[in-house]
Scaffold this motif. Sequence first.
Motif, PDB file in Angstrom:
ATOM      1  N   GLY A 238       5.449 -14.691   1.014  1.00  0.00           N
ATOM      2  CA  GLY A 238       5.127 -13.348   1.476  1.00  0.00           C
ATOM      3  C   GLY A 238       3.834 -13.315   2.253  1.00  0.00           C
ATOM      4  N   THR A 239       3.359 -12.123   2.505  1.00  0.00           N
ATOM      5  CA  THR A 239       2.127 -11.922   3.260  1.00  0.00           C
ATOM      6  C   THR A 239       1.052 -11.362   2.349  1.00  0.00           C
ATOM      7  N   CYS A 240      -0.196 -11.529   2.762  1.00  0.00           N
ATOM      8  CA  CYS A 240      -1.305 -11.031   1.957  1.00  0.00           C
ATOM      9  C   CYS A 240      -1.143  -9.529   1.728  1.00  0.00           C
ATOM     10  N   GLY A 241      -1.301  -9.109   0.499  1.00  0.00           N
ATOM     11  CA  GLY A 241      -1.073  -7.713   0.131  1.00  0.00           C
ATOM     12  C   GLY A 241       0.334  -7.476  -0.356  1.00  0.00           C
ATOM     13  N   SER A 242       1.234  -8.429  -0.112  1.00  0.00           N
ATOM     14  CA  SER A 242       2.621  -8.320  -0.586  1.00  0.00           C
ATOM     15  C   SER A 242       3.124  -9.713  -0.955  1.00  0.00           C
ATOM     16  N   THR A 244       4.495 -12.790  -3.468  1.00  0.00           N
ATOM     17  CA  THR A 244       5.399 -13.060  -4.584  1.00  0.00           C
ATOM     18  C   THR A 244       5.106 -14.463  -5.093  1.00  0.00           C
TER      19      THR A 244
END
Length: 326
Positions: A238-242, A244
């Motif tokens: 995933g991306t930073c802030g989201s 997994t």
Amino acid sequence: MTPVYKFLFRTMVLAILLCTLHFIAVAQPVNDDCGQATALPVSTTGLPVFSASATQSATASMPGCTGIATADVWFSFTALQSTQYIYVQHNSFGPTNSIIQVFSGTCGATTSLACNTGLIFSQNIPNTAVMAQTGLVPGKTSLIRVYYNNTTTTAFSIGVASGAPNNECAVAINMTVSPDANSVFTPGTTVGATASTPNNSCIFSSSNDVWYSFTATAATHAIDILQLNNPRIQVFTGTCGSLTAIPCNFFYQTISDTSRATVSGLTPGTTYRVKVFSSNFNTNNRLQIAVQTPFVAPNDVCSNAAVLPVSGNSCAPHRFSFRGAA
């Protein structure tokens, strides 16, 4: 030239040479006074770039802020952040009782900001004191005075660095994946790092972690770490802030001075983010990290079972390896 004149000429040359050597030996350091402070660069990698120095033949500019100052030398740096780390690396065979004093202002109108011996981070750079100077104004120049308590002559090295530049996920340092089992290490540090979110790092919580990223080229990669005390990792998609987190069932090994975590079930072409920290809270370490591609037995799973030919009356052995098998 007669023998007498030759003797006198040689004697004069020798005397001049000895005087010159004596002058060189006792010459004061160029940064003996505040007005000639040596400018130091501030490293943005989190690791200091050392400059050699010495207090030999220096004088004391002022009384010691602690202990006895008999010889001091001066440096300056321009802050990049509100907190900068000053490293003083002692001579291997010299004293370790260094005093680091930091000033704001200009020579003749200085204000002492701090005076201490620095801390020795046991797993950081050997024989080196580290002082965290807070409250700085980026763009402003500060002065450093170094002396050794009641010691006239010693050599040392000094450097200034910011904290770990990859303290948060958004500034993760990208690592190149080695196509084989030969690790190519990237240097780093946890000095100045803080705990990141999410902080549910498998069975451990992190107090100061740093971030790296890599793009998988195989289903299994090994993450090798040097020098960090009791290293632990957590891997995310995933991306930073989201983010997994992938399951933390990594296979940890200690191979010589290398800590290795083998991560399986990866998807080639996917970028993974790696949070690195120590299971010992508040550990300030330098470290080195690499991602490599270990050998994995081709028949590691049932669907890739090796086909064994049926021989006639003779036995034909086949060699296989469990190396890299799960």
